[in-house]
Design an enzyme around this catalytic site. Structure first.
Site, PDB file in Angstrom:
ATOM      1  N   GLU A   6       0.845  -1.195   0.000  1.00  0.00           N
ATOM      2  CA  GLU A   6       0.000   0.000   0.000  1.00  0.00           C
ATOM      3  C   GLU A   6       0.872   1.234   0.000  1.00  0.00           C
ATOM      4  O   GLU A   6       1.896   1.267   0.713  1.00  0.00           O
ATOM      5  CB  GLU A   6      -0.881  -0.012   1.255  1.00  0.00           C
ATOM      6  CG  GLU A   6      -1.915   1.090   1.291  1.00  0.00           C
ATOM      7  CD  GLU A   6      -2.788   1.045   2.547  1.00  0.00           C
ATOM      8  OE1 GLU A   6      -3.685   1.883   2.648  1.00  0.00           O
ATOM      9  OE2 GLU A   6      -2.530   0.176   3.406  1.00  0.00           O
ATOM     10  N   CYS A  53       0.293 -13.956 -14.378  1.00  0.00           N
ATOM     11  CA  CYS A  53       0.845 -13.515 -15.660  1.00  0.00           C
ATOM     12  C   CYS A  53      -0.182 -12.867 -16.586  1.00  0.00           C
ATOM     13  O   CYS A  53       0.128 -12.569 -17.737  1.00  0.00           O
ATOM     14  CB  CYS A  53       1.509 -14.695 -16.365  1.00  0.00           C
ATOM     15  SG  CYS A  53       2.964 -15.311 -15.481  1.00  0.00           S
TER      16      CYS A  53
END
Length: 348
Positions: A97, A123
């Site tokens: 964060e 991916c």
């Protein structure tokens, strides 16, 4: 998914400066290879990967992502004032964060009235980001957006090597789940989408489809286990053989739905860009989908598996090499652990 108003205005990539060969990695693992009786050259023989690239130690993904975005906007001449969304989609992020996209947004001086967030999906993060931005453009919520991501694989590879050297219980069987980690490379890619009315290229994103097989979600798993490994470098365990089969089996129905959605047949496709895992994956995937391997643009041999950046990096390098002709039909064939598959069609 079908789009009428979305164009691919630019695709760009950044290649890391440091080249590390598979031979160099195996030289470091010589004590393990000798103890287990493994032949040198095994890594390249199994995967086709001759080398991969790394950024400097300690490089944060967001810093490279910002470079990639700035480069793409400078080269395309696209006005930043139109950008209404920025998504950071790689596995690697600067921190939990705030979103890595926040720092990239600040460094690229994009408009204040932008949607800014990270997307994480193994991916497929950058392709997922394309879909989210395309949907917003199609609905008229934004006029243009960028998805970008940077994978920094150095810590995963070096952490894996250290673990293998220290593990006295390692066997020829147990080492298999670590080989996929040694294929990882680094790289960065960005894609700029915009409304057709803004586009100077006319390269249309036509649509696509997605499928999932979450029964296979444990075949590849990675993360940080500081208590187990004694450091904060990521590690990954991969059942490569099972993942290969399950991924291709999921790709088959995804491709069939994609063709139906786009009104395509195999013979209509001029180019494909795939997730770059290894030579065995590419061969099996294209064989099962009935696509000519000559349509593909492989990069894994020299870049390794660069995660969510792999497919768009190959796409960007293919554009640089001028392999795409006007009106070419391009298939983006994405597969990510989880398992998820997302395939998109582009009219160049």
């Amino acid at each position: 998914m079908r789009y009428e108003h979305v164009c691919v205005e630019a695709v760009s990539c950044t290649l890391p400066p440091h080249v590390v060969t598979s031979d160099e990695l195996e030289a470091r693992l010589a004590p393990v290879y000798d103890r287990l009786g493994l032949p040198a050259g095994r890594l390249e023989l199994m995967t086709g990967i001759q080398e991969r690239r790394f950024f400097d130690p300690g490089t944060l993904p967001g810093s490279i992502s910002a470079q990639t975005v700035n480069q793409m906007l400078d080269e395309s001449g696209f006005d930043r004032k139109h950008i209404g969304g920025l998504i950071h989609g790689s596995v690697c992020r600067d921190q939990l964060e705030p979103a890595t996209a926040s720092g990239v947004h600040h460094a690229t001086q994009l408009p204040q009235n932008s949607l800014v967030l990270d997307v994480s999906n193994a991916c497929l993060g950058l392709l997922n980001g394309m879909v989210f931005l395309a949907n917003m453009i199609e609905m008229g919520q934004i006029r243009a957006g960028i998805v970008v991501g940077t994978e920094v694989g150095r810590d995963l590879v070096e952490g894996t090597i250290d673990d293998l050297l220290e593990d006295s219980t390692l066997t020829r069987k147990s080492i298999k789940n670590h080989f996929a980690s040694l294929t990882i490379g680094s790289g960065s890619a960005a894609i700029l989408l915009c409304d057709r009315k803004l586009s100077k290229t006319g390269h249309r994103l036509l649509g696509g489809s997605f499928q999932t097989d979450t029964s296979s979600h444990e075949l590849c798993a990675g993360g940080v286990e500081a208590q187990k490994h004694g450091d904060h470098r990521p590690r990954m365990q991969t059942d490569s053989e099972s993942l290969l089969v399950a991924g291709v089996n999921l790709a088959i129905p995804t491709w069939e739905v994609t063709k139906t959605t786009l009104g395509w047949k195999n013979e209509d496709v001029n180019h494909v860009f795939t997730h770059q895992v290894g030579k065995a994956h590419r061969k099996l995937l294209l064989d099962k989908l009935g696509l000519d391997p000559a349509l593909d643009y492989p990069t894994v041999e020299r870049l390794g598996n660069t995660g969510a950046a792999a497919l768009p990096m190959a796409w960007a390098l293919g554009i640089q090499d001028q392999i795409l002709q006007d009106d070419a039909k391009i298939a983006l064939l994405g597969i990510g652990s989880g398992l998820n598959s997302l395939m998109l069609g582009v009219q160049w």
